[in-house]
Write a protein that holds these residues in place. Structure first.
Motif, PDB file in Angstrom:
ATOM      1  N   GLY A 528       0.746  -1.131   0.127  1.00 28.46           N
ATOM      2  CA  GLY A 528       0.059   0.059   0.031  1.00 28.46           C
ATOM      3  C   GLY A 528       0.984   1.459  -0.112  1.00 28.46           C
ATOM      4  N   TRP A 530       0.784   3.509  -1.611  1.00 24.21           N
ATOM      5  CA  TRP A 530       0.142   4.881  -2.230  1.00 24.21           C
ATOM      6  C   TRP A 530      -0.607   5.601  -1.001  1.00 24.21           C
ATOM      7  CZ3 TRP A 530      -0.165  -0.068  -4.514  1.00 24.21           C
ATOM      8  CH2 TRP A 530      -1.132  -0.667  -4.160  1.00 24.21           C
ATOM      9  N   ILE A 531      -0.900   4.682  -0.124  1.00 29.84           N
ATOM     10  CA  ILE A 531      -1.791   5.370   1.044  1.00 29.84           C
ATOM     11  C   ILE A 531      -1.228   6.685   1.597  1.00 29.84           C
ATOM     12  CG2 ILE A 531      -2.959   4.782   3.312  1.00 29.84           C
ATOM     13  CD1 ILE A 531      -2.658   1.726   2.673  1.00 29.84           C
ATOM     14  N   TYR A 662       3.295   1.378  -8.809  1.00 32.74           N
ATOM     15  CA  TYR A 662       3.368   2.746  -8.076  1.00 32.74           C
ATOM     16  C   TYR A 662       4.510   3.610  -8.155  1.00 32.74           C
ATOM     17  CZ  TYR A 662       3.125   6.465  -4.377  1.00 32.74           C
ATOM     18  OH  TYR A 662       3.334   7.494  -3.893  1.00 32.74           O
ATOM     19  N   LYS A 686      -4.698  -0.736  -6.371  1.00 31.81           N
ATOM     20  CA  LYS A 686      -5.284   0.099  -5.396  1.00 31.81           C
ATOM     21  C   LYS A 686      -6.817  -0.305  -4.827  1.00 31.81           C
ATOM     22  CE  LYS A 686      -3.040   4.427  -6.469  1.00 31.81           C
ATOM     23  NZ  LYS A 686      -3.198   5.910  -6.464  1.00 31.81           N
TER      24      LYS A 686
END
Length: 698
Positions: A528, A530-531, A662, A686
């Motif tokens: 994750g 990109w969180i 990403y 995502k």
């Protein structure tokens, strides 16, 4: 006629028994496999009487194969051993001697120590020696633990769930305790005694006040009764605000006399039920837990108040330094040092400050915590995570021995070269008598205890390195493999090879080159990076990698957060320069351009991709190696491991592909020539959602 029918019936029963399939190997025996049926039972003699000595003899009768000499178990001060003039000065209360000796005119194998539990540890050492190929006729072992307090922290909740637990529900059946003492509690205690683990914190550090009520004290006392003969003390995680919630006081201020009196009375109550109660573990002012800072008091104020309550009974307090606050804009990696370093020398004599191996949170790789070596007047207790919260849960093969060894051998340089974390933790660097190490347990109600056979090795490695931090993780892996799978050299060599490359593979496919905390939010399952939309900045993966078009990594030099300044000057100097920072920690300390030249000659971007690919390839290699021992390992454990390796390979590719998708969305760079494109686009990765992942409150 009746006699003939009876004879036929008996023969049929015998034939049925003979033809019945052997019980499947479900991993319940751990590394404590019984002696092969049919081997001659050892001749065991016990001098003296105690429940613990009886247990030691029972272990030898169960697990020791034929011995070349009769085995004698006795305390070193027994008159029967006086003629041997044993040297016991270095043994302490738990060290043992296992050697040949003539006792009452009879050549024997002697297992001895100053206490009954030392003899028990020696009995397990004798069994371990035989199963790892030591010639018992020439055995001569003397060993004492280098660290005094060797504890498992259970993050078990009172509702039966386990925070960050991946091996089923809690081992403790709180509902039927204290009346019913499940036989598994004894088996669990036995496994820990075999490793020299001498303490268990039975409830979660995110403690509920109910754990300090009379009914739950009685449940803890029942477990203590089971554990005591095995040399194990019970500890409780204490909720700091319990005087308000249970005592109906208006405050939990540690300097308030009524609060102090409440804790003293509570400690007295616990010790009446558990005379050898070990003490308290406390998580305070961390992740929403109450603590002394709620009243503008220091961590030392809080710890010392509890320490005073247990001190008359010989108890201790383990006070966790895992603290960070959303109100503190500084680098999360700096906050524990900032809060605790000024308190050095202000803690009571029976307080240990419990510090995680790294400054963030049990990542697959972290630099050693800067607090080690920074508090010379305070005993520092190392906290390691055995359960694999950030390393693929139970299904990924990740032997943590190398991680444990890495931090223990890390040199703080606090008193010159050789000031290792191990010497800080065992008390030898600064002359502390109180010393401790803790492991967050991976034990649950699964039949194999830890979710998979290879996860058992992490429990084993913790115990062995807690006893002796100078052991090599590879040697520990080999002795575990021999006790777990037998002595087929091809199987053992394969297992050890897989284990020793497994943790680095997880680092490669989840966070290479010092990247960290890139997991999905909350459950910490899957990628994750990109969180970025969580309420607290330091919960977001983007906080840790800071990737942009120009580069990637967290600048912790003087041009950034200056976290390097928390280390001793010789260490800080190395870490301040990306050319002298170990590449395995490079992006932990530096924000570097994507085209930064690595030692390999590749750019940083090319090196990252190579690491991701290497991680996936290593798992594939482990699959091939495991396939090669099919038929040489029992089918039950072989098949479960093979299936889990399939899961790991699939998820390693998922990690690799999602991460690269990403990074490319950020840096705009193409993949190096020959590198495979991600299987899906970034939007697909995502969109993945795992609301019921294990080990996380739902």
């Amino acid at each position: 006629m009746k006699k003939r029918l009876l004879t036929i019936g008996v023969c049929m029963i015998a034939l049925g028994a003979a033809s019945a399939p052997a019980l499947a190997n479900d991993g319940y025996d751990l590394w404590l496999t019984p002696a092969v049926a049919g081997t001659a039972a050892p001749d065991i003699r016990v001098i003296g009487q105690s429940e613990t000595l009886t247990l030691a003899a029972g272990e030898l009768r169960r697990d020791l194969a034929a011995s070349p000499l009769p085995v004698v178990l006795a305390r070193a001060d027994d008159p029967a051993l006086a003629a041997l003039r044993l040297s016991t000065a270095t043994l302490g209360e738990e060290g043992y001697i296992v050697r040949t000796a003539t006792i009452d005119g009879r050549p024997s194998l002697l297992v001895t120590g100053k206490t009954d539990r030392a003899v028990l540890y020696g009995a397990f050492a004798l069994i371990r020696a035989q199963k790892t190929g030591v010639d018992l006729a020439a055995i001569n072992l003397t060993s004492a633990p280098k660290i005094g307090l060797r504890v498992l922290n259970h993050w078990d909740n009172l509702d039966g769930s386990v925070e960050r637990g991946y091996a089923g529900q809690s081992l403790w059946d709180w509902w039927t305790l204290p009346d019913f003492k499940d036989p598994r509690y004894t088996d669990y205690a036995r496994a820990n005694a075999a490793l020299g683990i001498n303490g268990i914190v039975i409830n979660n550090v995110n403690a509920k006040p109910e754990s300090l009520t009379a009914p739950y004290i009685a449940k803890a006392a029942a477990l203590a009764d089971v554990f005591r003969p095995w040399g194990i003390k019970v500890y409780l995680s204490a909720r700091f605000s319990a005087p308000i919630e249970l005592g109906h006081l208006k405050t939990a201020d540690p300097l308030d006399p009524e609060v102090q009196a409440w804790w003293k009375a509570k400690a007295d109550e616990i010790y009446r039920a558990i005379p050898d109660f070990g003490g308290f573990l406390v998580k305070a002012n961390s992740e929403g837990q109450p603590g002394p800072r709620d009243y503008h008091r220091s961590h030392a104020d809080g710890a010392n108040m509890l320490a005073a309550a247990v001190a008359p009974h010989g108890g201790i307090v383990m006070w966790r330094a895992f603290v960070y606050a959303e109100t503190d804009p500084d680098d999360r990696a700096k906050q524990a040092y900032t809060e605790f370093h000024p308190l050095d020398g202000k803690f009571a004599d029976n307080v240990l400050v419990q510090v995680k191996n790294g400054a963030i949170d049990f990542q697959p790789r972290e630099p050693f915590h800067p607090l080690f070596g920074a508090m010379p007047k305070t005993p520092m207790m190392l906290e390691l995570q055995i359960t694999k919260e950030y390393l693929g849960f139970a299904t990924h093969l990740a032997y943590l021995g190398p991680l444990f060894e890495e931090v223990l051998k890390a040199d703080t340089r606090a008193k010159g070269t050789g000031s290792t974390v191990a010497k800080v933790v065992d008390g030898s660097l600064y002359g502390h008598k109180l010393s401790g190490i803790a492991g967050v347990a991976n034990v649950g109600r699964d039949r194999d205890w830890s979710g998979s056979t290879f996860n058992q090795a992490n429990w084993y490695a913790f115990g062995r390195l807690a006893w002796d931090p100078t052991l090599s993780s590879e040697a520990v892996a080999r002795e575990w493999a021999q006790q777990t799978f037998g002595n087929d050299p091809r199987v053992i060599d394969t297992v050890v090879r897989m284990m020793m490359q497994s943790r680095e593979a997880v680092v490669d496919y989840t966070g290479p080159l010092g990247l960290a905390h890139l997991m999905g939010t909350g459950h910490h399952y899957g990628p994750g990076p990109w969180i970025s939309d969580l309420a607290r900045p330091e919960w977001n993966p983007v906080y840790y990698h800071k990737a942009d078009k120009a580069g990637v990594g967290f600048d912790r030099t003087k041009t950034g957060s200056n976290a390097v300044a928390q280390y001793e000057p010789p260490v800080a100097k190395l870490l301040a320069d990306p050319r002298t920072t170990p590449e395995s920690e490079l992006l932990w300390f530096h924000h570097l351009p994507w085209d930064w030249k690595m030692k390999s000659g590749r750019t940083l971007w090319e090196e990252m991709v190579a690491h991701y690919d290497r991680g996936v390839a290593t798992v594939a290699q482990m699959q091939a190696e495991w396939q090669g021992v099919k038929g040489s390992v029992d089918p039950e454990r072989w098949q479960k491991t093979a299936t889990y390796l399939e899961i790991q390979h699939r998820e390693a590719k998922w990690w690799r592909d999602a991460s690269l998708a990403y990074w490319m969305s950020v840096n705009g760079l193409p993949l190096p020539a020959g590198a495979a494109a991600p299987e899906h686009d970034l939007a697909w990765y995502k969109a993945q959602d795992f609301p019921m992942a294990p080990g996380h409150p739902h």
